[in-house]
Design a protein around this motif. Structure first.
Motif, PDB file in Angstrom:
ATOM      1  N   GLU A  64       0.793  -1.181  -0.388  1.00 29.35           N
ATOM      2  CA  GLU A  64      -0.301   0.317   0.226  1.00 29.35           C
ATOM      3  C   GLU A  64       1.019   1.113  -0.112  1.00 29.35           C
ATOM      4  O   GLU A  64       0.450   2.493  -0.792  1.00 29.35           O
ATOM      5  CB  GLU A  64      -0.940  -0.006   1.251  1.00 29.35           C
ATOM      6  N   TYR A  65       1.573   1.069   1.073  1.00 35.55           N
ATOM      7  CA  TYR A  65       3.028   2.547   0.808  1.00 35.55           C
ATOM      8  C   TYR A  65       3.256   3.185  -0.443  1.00 35.55           C
ATOM      9  O   TYR A  65       3.604   3.849  -0.776  1.00 35.55           O
ATOM     10  CB  TYR A  65       3.772   2.050   1.987  1.00 35.55           C
ATOM     11  N   PHE A  66       4.268   2.406  -1.331  1.00 34.50           N
ATOM     12  CA  PHE A  66       4.492   1.917  -2.149  1.00 34.50           C
ATOM     13  C   PHE A  66       3.878   2.248  -3.459  1.00 34.50           C
ATOM     14  O   PHE A  66       4.146   2.916  -4.484  1.00 34.50           O
ATOM     15  CB  PHE A  66       5.680   0.636  -2.661  1.00 34.50           C
ATOM     16  N   ARG A  67       2.405   1.919  -3.427  1.00 35.63           N
ATOM     17  CA  ARG A  67       1.556   2.203  -4.734  1.00 35.63           C
ATOM     18  C   ARG A  67       1.021   3.521  -4.175  1.00 35.63           C
ATOM     19  O   ARG A  67       0.716   3.984  -5.284  1.00 35.63           O
ATOM     20  CB  ARG A  67       0.715   0.971  -4.767  1.00 35.63           C
ATOM     21  N   ASN A  68       0.260   3.653  -3.002  1.00 38.85           N
ATOM     22  CA  ASN A  68      -0.774   4.830  -2.524  1.00 38.85           C
ATOM     23  C   ASN A  68      -0.253   5.757  -2.153  1.00 38.85           C
ATOM     24  O   ASN A  68      -0.737   7.077  -1.147  1.00 38.85           O
ATOM     25  CB  ASN A  68      -1.917   4.392  -1.619  1.00 38.85           C
ATOM     26  N   GLY A  69       1.719   5.753  -0.923  1.00 34.47           N
ATOM     27  CA  GLY A  69       2.068   6.496  -0.272  1.00 34.47           C
ATOM     28  C   GLY A  69       1.362   6.685   1.120  1.00 34.47           C
ATOM     29  O   GLY A  69       0.531   5.757   1.482  1.00 34.47           O
ATOM     30  N   TYR A  70       1.981   7.307   2.253  1.00 35.05           N
ATOM     31  CA  TYR A  70       1.229   6.400   3.007  1.00 35.05           C
ATOM     32  C   TYR A  70      -0.151   7.518   3.637  1.00 35.05           C
ATOM     33  O   TYR A  70      -0.888   6.190   4.093  1.00 35.05           O
ATOM     34  CB  TYR A  70       2.258   7.953   4.504  1.00 35.05           C
ATOM     35  N   TYR A  71      -0.469   8.365   2.984  1.00 28.12           N
ATOM     36  CA  TYR A  71      -1.427   9.018   3.405  1.00 28.12           C
ATOM     37  C   TYR A  71      -3.031   8.178   3.122  1.00 28.12           C
ATOM     38  O   TYR A  71      -3.921   8.183   3.323  1.00 28.12           O
ATOM     39  CB  TYR A  71      -2.160  10.656   3.596  1.00 28.12           C
ATOM     40  N   ASN A  72      -2.648   7.841   2.026  1.00 26.01           N
ATOM     41  CA  ASN A  72      -3.447   7.447   1.527  1.00 26.01           C
ATOM     42  C   ASN A  72      -3.723   5.220   1.365  1.00 26.01           C
ATOM     43  O   ASN A  72      -4.226   4.476   0.737  1.00 26.01           O
ATOM     44  CB  ASN A  72      -3.169   7.944  -0.287  1.00 26.01           C
ATOM     45  N   ASN A  73      -2.060   5.279   2.073  1.00 24.55           N
ATOM     46  CA  ASN A  73      -2.429   3.450   2.361  1.00 24.55           C
ATOM     47  C   ASN A  73      -3.888   3.080   3.336  1.00 24.55           C
ATOM     48  O   ASN A  73      -3.942   3.931   4.700  1.00 24.55           O
ATOM     49  CB  ASN A  73      -1.534   3.946   3.780  1.00 24.55           C
ATOM     50  N   SER A  74      -5.089   2.145   3.233  1.00 27.28           N
ATOM     51  CA  SER A  74      -5.233   1.780   3.332  1.00 27.28           C
ATOM     52  C   SER A  74      -5.728   1.096   4.609  1.00 27.28           C
ATOM     53  O   SER A  74      -6.199   1.663   5.605  1.00 27.28           O
ATOM     54  CB  SER A  74      -6.636   1.172   2.984  1.00 27.28           C
ATOM     55  N   LEU A  75      -4.236   0.934   5.204  1.00 29.22           N
ATOM     56  CA  LEU A  75      -4.422   0.448   6.574  1.00 29.22           C
ATOM     57  C   LEU A  75      -3.793   2.380   8.088  1.00 29.22           C
ATOM     58  O   LEU A  75      -4.593   1.625   8.665  1.00 29.22           O
ATOM     59  CB  LEU A  75      -2.911  -0.654   6.564  1.00 29.22           C
ATOM     60  N   GLU A  76      -3.660   3.277   6.716  1.00 28.15           N
ATOM     61  CA  GLU A  76      -3.040   4.090   8.006  1.00 28.15           C
ATOM     62  C   GLU A  76      -4.465   4.692   7.779  1.00 28.15           C
ATOM     63  O   GLU A  76      -5.236   5.729   8.329  1.00 28.15           O
ATOM     64  CB  GLU A  76      -2.305   4.801   6.863  1.00 28.15           C
ATOM     65  N   ILE A  77      -5.770   4.341   6.839  1.00 25.40           N
ATOM     66  CA  ILE A  77      -7.291   5.310   6.414  1.00 25.40           C
ATOM     67  C   ILE A  77      -7.767   4.124   7.724  1.00 25.40           C
ATOM     68  O   ILE A  77      -8.590   5.356   8.657  1.00 25.40           O
ATOM     69  CB  ILE A  77      -7.194   5.093   5.350  1.00 25.40           C
ATOM     70  N   ALA A  78      -8.510   3.289   7.884  1.00 26.58           N
ATOM     71  CA  ALA A  78      -8.756   3.082   8.982  1.00 26.58           C
ATOM     72  C   ALA A  78      -7.908   2.886  10.006  1.00 26.58           C
ATOM     73  O   ALA A  78      -9.041   3.216  10.810  1.00 26.58           O
ATOM     74  CB  ALA A  78      -8.177   1.620   8.630  1.00 26.58           C
ATOM     75  N   ALA A  79      -6.754   3.121  10.118  1.00 25.76           N
ATOM     76  CA  ALA A  79      -6.399   3.522  11.579  1.00 25.76           C
ATOM     77  C   ALA A  79      -6.804   5.049  11.863  1.00 25.76           C
ATOM     78  O   ALA A  79      -7.272   5.190  13.100  1.00 25.76           O
ATOM     79  CB  ALA A  79      -4.679   3.148  12.030  1.00 25.76           C
ATOM     80  N   ARG A  80      -6.963   6.013  10.859  1.00 33.57           N
ATOM     81  CA  ARG A  80      -8.089   7.596  11.221  1.00 33.57           C
ATOM     82  C   ARG A  80      -8.929   7.528  11.787  1.00 33.57           C
ATOM     83  O   ARG A  80      -9.405   7.977  12.695  1.00 33.57           O
ATOM     84  CB  ARG A  80      -6.970   7.695  10.132  1.00 33.57           C
ATOM     85  N   ALA A  81      -9.253   6.632  10.769  1.00 29.07           N
ATOM     86  CA  ALA A  81     -10.791   6.583  11.515  1.00 29.07           C
ATOM     87  C   ALA A  81     -10.923   6.071  12.771  1.00 29.07           C
ATOM     88  O   ALA A  81     -12.240   5.768  13.495  1.00 29.07           O
ATOM     89  CB  ALA A  81     -11.459   4.488  10.643  1.00 29.07           C
TER      90      ALA A  81
END
Length: 95
Positions: A64-81
């Motif tokens: 996810e990090y390499f495809r979408n970067g840190y902020y658009n990483n789906s695991l980070e999106i879930a953690a922010r939610a």
């Protein structure tokens, strides 16, 4: 590793989860524990590790990090939610 993450994200403090352990850089344990949203965010990552396993989580995170970067990483999106989720800390033991 948390220090490297802080530098790459250009932030002064960072928490990083590896398995069931939260590593801090630039913040004290007390600062971390006083920030409920931050605790929920990292607790979400612990639950993601539990769901996917260590290798599975790291694989997903890095892909996810390499495809979408840190902020658009789906695991980070879930953690922010999870920062607003009152139940996310229910199963987490703080030692």
């Amino acid at each position: 590793m948390a220090r490297i993450a802080a530098r790459s994200l250009r932030v002064q403090s960072v928490a990083m989860v590896i398995g069931r352990t939260i590593y801090l850089y630039g913040a004290s344990r007390e600062q971390f524990l006083s920030d409920i949203a931050w605790m929920r965010h990292e607790a979400c990552h612990i639950k993601q590790y539990q769901q996917y396993g260590k290798i599975g989580f790291l694989w997903r995170y890095m892909t996810e990090y390499f495809r979408n970067g840190y902020y658009n990483n789906s695991l980070e999106i879930a953690a922010r939610a999870a920062e607003e989720d009152l139940s996310v800390l229910e199963d987490i033991e703080i030692g």
